[in-house]
Design a protein around this motif. Structure first.
Motif, short mmCIF file in Angstrom:
data_model
loop_
_atom_site.label_atom_id
_atom_site.label_comp_id
_atom_site.label_asym_id
_atom_site.label_seq_id
_atom_site.Cartn_x
_atom_site.Cartn_y
_atom_site.Cartn_z
N GLY A 8 -43.86 72.16 -9.68
CA GLY A 8 -44.62 72.84 -8.63
C GLY A 8 -43.92 72.70 -7.29
N PRO A 9 -44.50 73.32 -6.27
CA PRO A 9 -43.88 73.28 -4.93
C PRO A 9 -43.68 71.86 -4.40
N ARG A 10 -44.64 70.95 -4.63
CA ARG A 10 -44.52 69.58 -4.13
C ARG A 10 -43.29 68.90 -4.72
N ARG A 12 -40.68 70.31 -6.17
CA ARG A 12 -39.44 70.98 -5.74
C ARG A 12 -39.06 70.58 -4.33
N SER A 43 -46.36 75.26 2.03
CA SER A 43 -46.37 74.20 1.02
C SER A 43 -45.99 72.85 1.63
N HIS A 47 -48.71 69.77 1.42
CA HIS A 47 -48.42 68.58 0.62
C HIS A 47 -48.01 67.35 1.44
#
Length: 187
Positions: A8-10, A12, A43, A47
């Motif tokens: 997920g974005p976090r 990555r 994001s 996060h």
């Protein structure tokens, strides 16, 4: 680019930031991190609350990985003295690697001049944990001055990491190992 479709974005963001902060320094622009992670700026704020939160989390994550590396390096022998000296052989391999860019904690401290930046607390936590690991080994060999000697060994480790970042392959960790033996054997 960090392209793991399952991440997920976090995750990555963490992977991209850890890589870029190590290879280019913690002062690398957030735009480069967002591009490498292939995520939107939103994001980052969702996060981590911003770059400072991301830097802090990257240091926490890297700290766990680095301490596991030190534990693994120490596991190469059974006797504490040999474990400690063997650690410097592993450091030599590390600093001789083409991809070695120096001590991430030292570089981070230099990148953020503000003394109250949250990154400094994380670098200090890492250093304290590494120091404690060295004390543990020295206590296992009933060393009469484990705290002082751990501080000396820690200084040699950090010196080898800083000198190793300069390239030239002079093997500073092997020179540090010779000095470590003197510190360990001093009573």
């Amino acid at each position: 680019m960090v392209r793991d479709p399952a991440a997920g974005p976090r995750e990555r963001l963490l992977k991209a930031a850890q890589e870029l902060f190590y290879t280019q320094g913690a002062s690398v622009g957030i735009g480069a991190v967002l591009q490498e992670a292939n995520v939107a700026r939103r994001s980052l704020y969702e996060h981590f609350g911003g770059k400072d939160g991301l830097v802090t989390e990257v240091l926490r994550r890297a700290s766990e990985e680095d301490l596991a590396w030190y534990e693994s390096a120490l596991a190469g022998a059974t006797e504490p003295r040999e474990r400690l000296l063997g650690l410097f052989g592993h450091l030599d391999e590390l600093v001789s690697d083409e991809g070695f860019r120096g001590c991430r904690y030292f570089a981070t401290d230099l990148a953020f001049a503000e003394p109250d930046h949250p990154a400094h607390a994380e670098t200090e936590i890492f250093r304290r944990r590494l120091h404690d690991l060295l004390v543990r080994e020295l206590e296992a060999m009933n060393h009469p001055h484990p705290e002082r000697t751990a501080e000396q060994l820690h200084l040699l480790i950090e010196g080898a990491l800083v000198r190793g970042a300069g390239g030239g392959r002079q093997h500073p960790a092997l020179a540090a190992r010779d000095l470590a033996a003197i510190a360990i054997d001093s009573r």
